[in-house]
Design an enzyme around this catalytic site. Sequence first.
Site, PDB file in Angstrom:
ATOM      1  N   GLU A 195      44.308  37.850  37.801  1.00 38.88           N
ATOM      2  CA  GLU A 195      45.384  37.923  36.796  1.00 38.88           C
ATOM      3  C   GLU A 195      44.940  38.573  35.493  1.00 38.88           C
ATOM      4  O   GLU A 195      45.609  39.486  34.980  1.00 38.88           O
ATOM      5  CB  GLU A 195      45.908  36.518  36.500  1.00 38.88           C
ATOM      6  CG  GLU A 195      46.590  35.862  37.690  1.00 38.88           C
ATOM      7  CD  GLU A 195      47.112  34.494  37.354  1.00 38.88           C
ATOM      8  OE1 GLU A 195      47.685  34.315  36.274  1.00 38.88           O
ATOM      9  OE2 GLU A 195      46.948  33.594  38.190  1.00 38.88           O
ATOM     10  N   ASN A 228      55.927  41.053  35.404  1.00 36.48           N
ATOM     11  CA  ASN A 228      55.571  39.652  35.605  1.00 36.48           C
ATOM     12  C   ASN A 228      54.274  39.577  36.383  1.00 36.48           C
ATOM     13  O   ASN A 228      54.005  40.418  37.256  1.00 36.48           O
ATOM     14  CB  ASN A 228      56.693  38.950  36.398  1.00 36.48           C
ATOM     15  CG  ASN A 228      56.393  37.486  36.659  1.00 36.48           C
ATOM     16  OD1 ASN A 228      56.033  36.742  35.757  1.00 36.48           O
ATOM     17  ND2 ASN A 228      56.520  37.072  37.917  1.00 36.48           N
ATOM     18  N   HIS A 265      52.301  37.273  39.054  1.00 32.35           N
ATOM     19  CA  HIS A 265      52.503  36.144  39.966  1.00 32.35           C
ATOM     20  C   HIS A 265      51.187  35.876  40.688  1.00 32.35           C
ATOM     21  O   HIS A 265      50.561  36.816  41.190  1.00 32.35           O
ATOM     22  CB  HIS A 265      53.628  36.438  40.971  1.00 32.35           C
ATOM     23  CG  HIS A 265      53.872  35.307  41.912  1.00 32.35           C
ATOM     24  ND1 HIS A 265      54.523  34.152  41.535  1.00 32.35           N
ATOM     25  CD2 HIS A 265      53.488  35.125  43.200  1.00 32.35           C
ATOM     26  CE1 HIS A 265      54.544  33.325  42.568  1.00 32.35           C
ATOM     27  NE2 HIS A 265      53.931  33.880  43.583  1.00 32.35           N
ATOM     28  N   ASN A 288      46.716  34.302  30.091  1.00 33.16           N
ATOM     29  CA  ASN A 288      47.055  35.706  30.359  1.00 33.16           C
ATOM     30  C   ASN A 288      47.368  36.431  29.056  1.00 33.16           C
ATOM     31  O   ASN A 288      47.007  37.591  28.865  1.00 33.16           O
ATOM     32  CB  ASN A 288      48.242  35.798  31.333  1.00 33.16           C
ATOM     33  CG  ASN A 288      47.805  35.607  32.769  1.00 33.16           C
ATOM     34  OD1 ASN A 288      47.223  36.514  33.362  1.00 33.16           O
ATOM     35  ND2 ASN A 288      48.042  34.446  33.315  1.00 33.16           N
ATOM     36  N   LEU A 348      58.007  30.495  32.785  1.00 32.45           N
ATOM     37  CA  LEU A 348      58.617  29.782  33.922  1.00 32.45           C
ATOM     38  C   LEU A 348      60.134  29.751  33.877  1.00 32.45           C
ATOM     39  O   LEU A 348      60.755  28.912  34.514  1.00 32.45           O
ATOM     40  CB  LEU A 348      58.044  28.357  33.983  1.00 32.45           C
ATOM     41  CG  LEU A 348      56.530  28.309  34.234  1.00 32.45           C
ATOM     42  CD1 LEU A 348      56.025  26.880  34.211  1.00 32.45           C
ATOM     43  CD2 LEU A 348      56.167  29.006  35.535  1.00 32.45           C
ATOM     44  N   ASP A 374      60.540  37.244  41.738  1.00 28.72           N
ATOM     45  CA  ASP A 374      59.348  37.845  42.358  1.00 28.72           C
ATOM     46  C   ASP A 374      59.723  38.916  43.384  1.00 28.72           C
ATOM     47  O   ASP A 374      59.012  39.115  44.370  1.00 28.72           O
ATOM     48  CB  ASP A 374      58.494  36.761  43.041  1.00 28.72           C
ATOM     49  CG  ASP A 374      58.059  35.677  42.058  1.00 28.72           C
ATOM     50  OD1 ASP A 374      57.951  34.513  42.489  1.00 28.72           O
ATOM     51  OD2 ASP A 374      57.854  35.993  40.875  1.00 28.72           O
ATOM     52  N   GLY A 423      48.626  30.115  28.065  1.00 39.02           N
ATOM     53  CA  GLY A 423      48.490  31.429  27.463  1.00 39.02           C
ATOM     54  C   GLY A 423      47.195  32.153  27.742  1.00 39.02           C
ATOM     55  O   GLY A 423      46.778  33.025  26.974  1.00 39.02           O
TER      56      GLY A 423
HETATM   57  C1  GRF Z   1      49.030  30.058  35.833  1.00 33.42           C
HETATM   58  O1  GRF Z   1      49.380  29.261  36.954  1.00 33.42           O
HETATM   59  C2  GRF Z   1      49.028  31.492  36.242  1.00 33.42           C
HETATM   60  O2  GRF Z   1      48.596  31.625  37.586  1.00 33.42           O
HETATM   61  C3  GRF Z   1      50.460  31.887  36.140  1.00 33.42           C
HETATM   62  O3  GRF Z   1      50.996  31.108  35.061  1.00 33.42           O
HETATM   63  C4  GRF Z   1      50.170  29.946  34.852  1.00 33.42           C
HETATM   64  C5  GRF Z   1      49.694  29.802  33.434  1.00 33.42           C
HETATM   65  O4  GRF Z   1      49.218  31.011  32.969  1.00 33.42           O
HETATM   66  N1  GRF Z   1      50.594  33.291  35.903  1.00 33.42           N
HETATM   67  P1  GRF Z   1      48.775  31.153  31.396  1.00 33.42           P
HETATM   68  O5  GRF Z   1      47.433  30.500  31.270  1.00 33.42           O
HETATM   69  O6  GRF Z   1      49.834  30.413  30.574  1.00 33.42           O
HETATM   70  O7  GRF Z   1      48.736  32.617  31.154  1.00 33.42           O
END
Ligand code: GRF
Length: 206
Positions: A180, A107, A109, A13, A90, A150, A11
Amino acid sequence: LKTAVLVSGGGTNLQAIIDSMENGSITNASIEVVISNKQNAYALERAANKEIPAHCISPKDFSDREDFGKKLLDTLLSYQIDLIVLAGYLVIMPEIVVKHYRNRIINIHPSLIPSFCGAGFYGLKVHEAVLERGNKVTGATVHFVDEGTDTGPIILQKAVEVKAGDTAEILQKRVMEEAEWKILPRAIDLIANDKLVISGHLVREK
Ligand code: GRF
């Protein structure tokens, strides 16, 4: 703009979005709900710390994908969600959700799409492939989600240098920190303030 953030892991992001809303770099947007497919995702803790409603909705708990998709859509509609943000999520978006939220799902990526993307390219695998191929530059992409993986219209990208001695872990950290965590909040702010124009599969800022 009411957003739902969908997560599967740490988490970071999600945290970048929370922080950006608190420090004003995202305006006119809120996180109404966080949804994870993993009960133990630390991202759910991050939501709880901010008293953001959080749910675990796992495909494993449903007899088929349609039921999972229906549950996900009903939950999103119950929070009057305007924008779905996939932040390290995912699970492939069920068709029923993609159809209902056309050009309202984004999204992040961790590569410069169309390189190193598609099924199987997630998490560390992306960075391992970048190092294996010997790329000098990588980065991250924010795109709209369509029926593919994607493959939707690209909104923002940010390049990141690959350095000698990089391991996949070091590179992943640099891509997250330098790309990101910057372009995902920025994309939300652009959408919340109606700054994007979409024509076909091309997106530009007003
Ligand atoms: C990381 O590999 C990031 O590059 C991709 O998702 C994975 C975990 O992201 N977007 P987060 O820390 O759960 O946001």
